[in-house]
Design a protein around this motif. Structure first.
Motif, PDB file in Angstrom:
ATOM      1  N   UNK A  19       0.818  -1.215   0.000  1.00 45.69           N
ATOM      2  CA  UNK A  19       0.000   0.000   0.000  1.00 45.69           C
ATOM      3  C   UNK A  19       0.849   1.262   0.000  1.00 45.69           C
ATOM      4  N   UNK A  20       2.075   1.168   0.458  1.00 46.66           N
ATOM      5  CA  UNK A  20       2.958   2.336   0.492  1.00 46.66           C
ATOM      6  C   UNK A  20       3.279   2.830  -0.916  1.00 46.66           C
ATOM      7  N   UNK A  21       3.370   1.919  -1.882  1.00 45.41           N
ATOM      8  CA  UNK A  21       3.767   2.311  -3.236  1.00 45.41           C
ATOM      9  C   UNK A  21       2.603   2.835  -4.076  1.00 45.41           C
ATOM     10  N   UNK A  22       1.377   2.758  -3.561  1.00 48.23           N
ATOM     11  CA  UNK A  22       0.226   3.276  -4.309  1.00 48.23           C
ATOM     12  C   UNK A  22       0.285   4.805  -4.327  1.00 48.23           C
ATOM     13  N   UNK A  23       0.194   5.441  -5.497  1.00 47.65           N
ATOM     14  CA  UNK A  23       0.204   6.909  -5.542  1.00 47.65           C
ATOM     15  C   UNK A  23      -0.883   7.499  -4.641  1.00 47.65           C
ATOM     16  N   UNK A  24      -0.532   8.552  -3.901  1.00 45.86           N
ATOM     17  CA  UNK A  24      -1.421   9.120  -2.890  1.00 45.86           C
ATOM     18  C   UNK A  24      -1.519  10.624  -3.108  1.00 45.86           C
ATOM     19  N   UNK A  25      -2.753  11.137  -3.162  1.00 47.28           N
ATOM     20  CA  UNK A  25      -2.994  12.556  -3.409  1.00 47.28           C
ATOM     21  C   UNK A  25      -3.906  13.092  -2.313  1.00 47.28           C
ATOM     22  N   UNK A  26      -3.545  14.246  -1.750  1.00 48.54           N
ATOM     23  CA  UNK A  26      -4.392  14.897  -0.762  1.00 48.54           C
ATOM     24  C   UNK A  26      -5.350  15.873  -1.451  1.00 48.54           C
ATOM     25  N   UNK A  27      -6.590  15.890  -0.961  1.00 46.48           N
ATOM     26  CA  UNK A  27      -7.579  16.890  -1.341  1.00 46.48           C
ATOM     27  C   UNK A  27      -7.624  17.907  -0.198  1.00 46.48           C
ATOM     28  N   UNK A  85     -12.084  24.411  -4.167  1.00 35.47           N
ATOM     29  CA  UNK A  85     -13.018  23.513  -4.854  1.00 35.47           C
ATOM     30  C   UNK A  85     -12.355  22.781  -6.029  1.00 35.47           C
ATOM     31  N   UNK A  86     -12.882  21.607  -6.341  1.00 36.63           N
ATOM     32  CA  UNK A  86     -12.266  20.734  -7.334  1.00 36.63           C
ATOM     33  C   UNK A  86     -12.399  21.323  -8.722  1.00 36.63           C
ATOM     34  N   UNK A  87     -11.279  21.371  -9.433  1.00 37.63           N
ATOM     35  CA  UNK A  87     -11.266  21.766 -10.844  1.00 37.63           C
ATOM     36  C   UNK A  87     -11.164  20.484 -11.674  1.00 37.63           C
ATOM     37  N   UNK A  88     -12.212  20.104 -12.451  1.00 38.80           N
ATOM     38  CA  UNK A  88     -12.203  18.807 -13.158  1.00 38.80           C
ATOM     39  C   UNK A  88     -10.978  18.573 -14.044  1.00 38.80           C
ATOM     40  N   UNK A  89     -10.561  19.523 -14.912  1.00 42.06           N
ATOM     41  CA  UNK A  89      -9.381  19.247 -15.738  1.00 42.06           C
ATOM     42  C   UNK A  89      -8.120  18.983 -14.914  1.00 42.06           C
ATOM     43  N   UNK A  90      -7.949  19.719 -13.815  1.00 42.23           N
ATOM     44  CA  UNK A  90      -6.766  19.502 -12.978  1.00 42.23           C
ATOM     45  C   UNK A  90      -6.808  18.113 -12.342  1.00 42.23           C
ATOM     46  N   UNK A  91      -7.966  17.736 -11.815  1.00 41.68           N
ATOM     47  CA  UNK A  91      -8.093  16.420 -11.188  1.00 41.68           C
ATOM     48  C   UNK A  91      -7.819  15.303 -12.190  1.00 41.68           C
ATOM     49  N   UNK A  92      -8.395  15.390 -13.376  1.00 42.12           N
ATOM     50  CA  UNK A  92      -8.172  14.354 -14.393  1.00 42.12           C
ATOM     51  C   UNK A  92      -6.711  14.292 -14.806  1.00 42.12           C
TER      52      UNK A  92
END
Length: 518
Positions: A222-230, A254-261
């Motif tokens: 699980x440590x090697x799974x890419x991890x992103x904070x919101x 707030x979430x920006x769809x293009x950035x998240x994708x």
């Protein structure tokens, strides 16, 4: 989906387990009048049975009414199940845990049915009702199983429902998304089935995002799974502490769809490339250790085979062994791609070889399948995958016996005509001591039996038209019916690859021909 009147519609009031027969039998009869493949029809009946059983046994409250609709718009089939009982809270999380989590952690009275739905019907929608005017609704659509396998998995942990739903709506077109409100729920899935990416809020109940990341760092898987904070905001100390944990990126709120994708695609692509590079050195040994070992001839039969993985490794398996005067042929399809699937295939091969070595000459082929299924059931490694298996026994008198465990129908070609050998059993390893159906054929000289994995029928041009997929398969096989048996599989596979832009799934084919006398 635009649609007219249902092909099948049925309502059961005050449902109990006995009354489910009304729904199941009605659906069975409707599917029998359609051109839907028999295997899919059986999957749909089982999905209805398992889901409705969960509603009745575990609903809080149990429904007073269950309604079933079956639709077809000419390209896509859809099964809808409505109920007025208690709604599933966070259905995706429930289905994810039932599908992937370690089965030792939950009761055996439910969950495996939901595991079946999660693996066979990845394209679903669940809408919770309001308890009054709008019922709960589960809708199952029918794309190929490969769509579920290929899409990367993302786990989202966010306690704000609207934000969680927004993130899911942005990502679900390209990714398989499982969303959770609580970190503890997500941990169970992540540990059992590490995803391709984790998106987590920092401020969470139970355990904040930083504590969650530290917990994941305890295990290399699980440590090697890419991890992103919101994160909407954070003081410098919090952000600094998060950065020290090896976080791969931050997505602002707030979430920006293009950035998240863009972030999701970049991290998943990079992670997969790194993992492939790290394991490439072991790939050769892992793959070469499972070369098919079929003989080209056995008594009055000629045999040929061909196999093509969709990616490095692959989950298809072709093996054989002799018990007394019979040749036992195994064709297995392990869910997934690449080296992970190849690892599971090694396990299936090891159990098969052990069973063959220990079998008495008179052992029935269905007993062999049950032994193999029980071995996979008892092995906790196989809790994380699904396998379909076909066993074929050839005897010196020219007889052929087939036993199936969730595998596509074989095809018989005789006199220039192709037909299904209609045999289908349950998937192996769902329970202990499962019975499996058998079929005996007495093939005519010159006829052929074709076994294949379902990658052979998963092509973009026919992916939502089961009848067209079957016609395409029959056409390919008939075109090569006069080729030497030993060459037929490779030539059929060449045709398949020529008409497929990208191989959707590992693909294997075995041809067994009854030799003409002289």
């Amino acid at each position: 989906m635009r649609r007219g009147s249902p092909i099948f519609e049925s309502v059961v009031r005050d449902p109990d387990l006995a009354s489910l027969r009304i729904l199941r039998h009605g659906l069975r009869d409707a599917l029998g009048r359609s051109d839907i493949p028999r295997r899919l029809a059986q999957d749909l009946q089982l999905a209805l049975q398992e889901y409705a059983t969960n509603l009745i046994v575990h609903g809080a409250p149990a429904p007073a009414e269950i309604t079933v609709h079956l639709h077809n718009d000419g390209a896509v089939w859809e099964l809808e199940i409505f109920d007025d009982g208690g709604a599933f809270q966070n259905f995706d999380a429930y289905l994810a845990l039932a599908t992937f989590a370690d089965r030792r952690q939950g009761p055996r009275s439910h969950g495996m049915g939901m595991k079946f739905i999660g693996t066979r019907f990845a394209d679903y929608e669940y809408d919770a009702g309001n308890g009054f005017t709008r019922p709960n609704r589960l809708s199952l659509h029918f794309p190929p199983r490969a769509e579920f396998i290929i899409r990367p998995v993302i786990v989202v942990i966010e306690d704000e429902p609207l934000t969680r739903q927004l993130i899911k709506s942005i990502l679900r077109r390209d990714f398989r998304v499982f969303d959770f409100e609580l970190p503890g729920q997500a941990l169970r899935l992540i540990r059992s089935y590490p995803p391709d990416l984790i998106l987590s809020d920092i401020g969470l109940p139970e355990m904040d995002g930083i504590a969650l990341r530290k917990e994941l760092a305890r295990d290399i898987d699980t440590d090697i799974v890419p991890f992103v904070f919101l994160s909407a905001h954070g003081d410098e100390r919090t952000m600094s502490e998060a950065g020290d944990l090896g976080i791969d990126d931050f997505v602002p709120k707030p979430i920006d769809p293009p950035i998240l994708l863009r972030i999701a695609r970049r991290l998943i692509t990079r992670s997969r490339k790194v993992r492939e590079a790290l394991i490439a050195k072991s790939a050769k040994d892992l793959t070469e250790g499972l070369q098919p070992n079929l003989p080209a001839r056995f008594e009055g039969f000629d045999i040929g085979f061909a196999s093509e993985p969709a990616s490095l490794g692959g989950g298809d398996l072709i093996q054989s062994g002799q018990i007394g005067d019979r040749l036992i042929v195994l064709l297995a399809d392990v869910m997934g791609h690449g080296l992970a699937a190849r690892f599971y295939a090694h396990g299936v091969a090891a159990y098969f070889r052990a069973i063959i070595l220990g079998a008495e000459p008179g052992t029935e082929i269905d007993d062999l399948m049950t032994q193999l299924s029980d071995s996979l059931f008892a092995d906790p490694t196989f809790e994380r995958t699904i396998v379909s298996i076909q066993l074929v026994a050839l005897d010196r008198e020219g007889g052929v016996e087939i036993c199936s465990a969730g595998h596509p129908f074989p095809v018989v070609i005789a006199g220039g005509t192709a037909r299904w050998a209609e045999i289908s059993g349950p998937l192996p390893a769902l329970e202990q001591n499962l019975p499996f159906p058998t079929m005996r054929l007495e093939p005519e000289p010159g006829s052929r039996l074709l076994l294949y994995t379902d990658g052979l029928s998963e092509v973009e041009s026919v992916r939502r038209n089961p009848a067209a997929a079957g016609d395409r398969l029959f056409d390919m096989l008939r075109r090569h019916a006069d080729d030497p048996v030993v060459d037929m599989p490779s030539r059929v596979l060449e045709d398949h690859l020529a008409s497929t832009r990208t191989l959707a799934d590992d693909t294997s084919l075995i041809a067994i021909g009854r030799r003409r006398p002289g």
